[in-house]
Scaffold this active site. Sequence first.
Site, PDB file in Angstrom:
ATOM      1  N   HIS A  40      10.625  41.865   5.809  1.00 44.12           N
ATOM      2  CA  HIS A  40       9.330  42.425   6.200  1.00 44.12           C
ATOM      3  C   HIS A  40       8.750  43.201   5.023  1.00 44.12           C
ATOM      4  O   HIS A  40       9.425  43.415   4.022  1.00 44.12           O
ATOM      5  CB  HIS A  40       9.411  43.243   7.497  1.00 44.12           C
ATOM      6  N   ASP A  85      18.715  45.649   4.245  1.00 44.66           N
ATOM      7  CA  ASP A  85      17.838  46.274   5.234  1.00 44.66           C
ATOM      8  C   ASP A  85      18.448  46.029   6.617  1.00 44.66           C
ATOM      9  O   ASP A  85      18.449  44.908   7.119  1.00 44.66           O
ATOM     10  CB  ASP A  85      16.445  45.642   5.106  1.00 44.66           C
ATOM     11  N   GLN A  91      16.969  45.952  11.817  1.00 42.55           N
ATOM     12  CA  GLN A  91      17.083  45.184  13.063  1.00 42.55           C
ATOM     13  C   GLN A  91      18.536  44.948  13.473  1.00 42.55           C
ATOM     14  O   GLN A  91      18.797  44.333  14.502  1.00 42.55           O
ATOM     15  CB  GLN A  91      16.370  43.829  12.926  1.00 42.55           C
ATOM     16  N   LYS A 139      14.690  52.458  16.055  1.00 43.30           N
ATOM     17  CA  LYS A 139      15.078  51.132  16.551  1.00 43.30           C
ATOM     18  C   LYS A 139      16.493  51.161  17.119  1.00 43.30           C
ATOM     19  O   LYS A 139      17.031  50.133  17.513  1.00 43.30           O
ATOM     20  CB  LYS A 139      14.983  50.107  15.426  1.00 43.30           C
ATOM     21  N   CYS A 194       4.572  42.068  10.260  1.00 37.45           N
ATOM     22  CA  CYS A 194       4.743  42.669   8.938  1.00 37.45           C
ATOM     23  C   CYS A 194       5.627  41.798   8.060  1.00 37.45           C
ATOM     24  O   CYS A 194       6.440  42.298   7.283  1.00 37.45           O
ATOM     25  CB  CYS A 194       5.301  44.084   9.034  1.00 37.45           C
TER      26      CYS A 194
END
Lengths: 404, 145
Positions: A120, A197, A200, A223, A361
């Site tokens: 993203h 990253d 998620q 998240k 995004c």
Amino acid sequence: MDFPQLRAQFPTLEQTLEGYPLCYLDTAATSQKPKCVIDAMTQYYHKDNANVHRAAHQLSSRATSQYEAVREQLKGFIKASRREEIIFTHGTTESINMVAHGLINQTKSGDIILIDTAAHHANIVPWQELAKRSGAIIKPIPLTEDCQLDEQAYEALLEQKPAIVALCHVSNALGTLNPVNHLVAKAKAAGAITLVDGAQAIAHLEIDVQAIDCDFYVFSGHKMYGPTGIGVLYGRFDILDKLEPMMTGGEMIKTVSFDATEFNILPNRLEAGTPPIAEVIGLGAAIEFIQNLPKAETAQREQELLTYLQTQLANLGDIKLYGAHENNIGAVAFNLADEHHQDVGILLDQQGIAVRCGHHCAMPLMQSLAIKGCCRASIGVYTSKEDIDRFIEALTSVKEMLLE
Amino acid sequence: MSSAVQPATETFLALKFDSGEILPRFDNANNWQERYRQIMLLGKTLPKLEDEFRVEQAQVRGCESNAWLYHSEIDGKHYYLADSDARIVKGLVALLLTACHGKSADEIAAFDIEAYFDRLGLTGQLSPSRTNGLFALAKAIKTSV
């Protein structure tokens, strides 16, 4: 595990929209917060509100010990080797910006930065800025047809000896899981600095940063059932210690005179200004909440729900699914025939269904899929089979309206 | 709306809305499904802008979908052409044009867009936080006069 009792811990889920009970399938954008997180933050503001690290009084001492206890908690949560490797930030985006900014003196003209095509924007733009300032070159790592990272292409790119490799653990838009352990191993063998990253991944997978062996791992509190405005930058101590601070002032200094300033040691060196104290405390409660969940049972439940969601979507007909579906975590991306994702989103919203519709995004990913955008349904620990059934029922009526 | 290209005057004048015929359809819609059906049907009556006019300069910001808006003042009246690649947005734009197309500057300035959408049972669609861009479109129409 008593599922109704688990779900009842999330007050936001107990509401109706347009006369329909809320069906929240947008956890990948932000998760709902359990009462324990909300209560921990309220408690801090009610009783312990003080700045950290500075005052001699008892309130500040209470606030500081709660704040630092969360750092210790995080060290255990992601299996960092020492507390100084945990830096509090405002979120994933700030964490990546801090790394990209902090590597300026270690990046030279012509250096190659490899970026996951599924990334993203937060894992693209900071690197582009670093490239602008240093003369480095950005190269995207292509995806295969089923939206997995193309490992053959990746290996070919690694032969060019990239300086930095930025990967996502789980794709933001598609939910596709990257095999980060061996992707990182290959990048390291090629001599690259690696950043993963985990925005998620953090709510769904057990993270062991030492097993992944990455130099940096980043994620957001919101998240993972925690508050907004708080994130984490994990960095391996020796490399974190070399980062140029992006922000200066406050607790990050050791001594200041008008001639020169000496910076503090880690972790304070990278935490300028007053940190988001209540949010850190809320994040601590979120970690405890996750740690109290029966891990195997929760993971299995989420995976079964996701498979059920994919199957039901496929059975609906006229649905285009994106991504590799035996390898997905938490989210499914789709479009209804050639209909605009926004039309689908508006008509689902009319029925109390919250999903994400847009480019997520991740515009380069949408370009590589040759679509303007898509819809994404994502799940969390509180998602029920009834949520999925209601969503499918609502989508069936949307299909009737749009395709009739 | 400061585009280098501009559709011909006749194209603006050719577009007509019969509010007396359109608006009662919404009054008679007794559930959201029927209202949205009517929105999409109305959208279909709005001609598609040719590709040469689907340009960035005419795009209205704030839409998740693409939306384009053109304005022309002819004999003291204000005329519009608009399009979107999403059906509901296109229908909502057509509803906006039903109220504003061919009107005088005073009429457009006096037009209460919020009350209009509320009356049509579409409260909430016209909000700056919505990504349908209707708020931005309404603002663009208001500032064009």
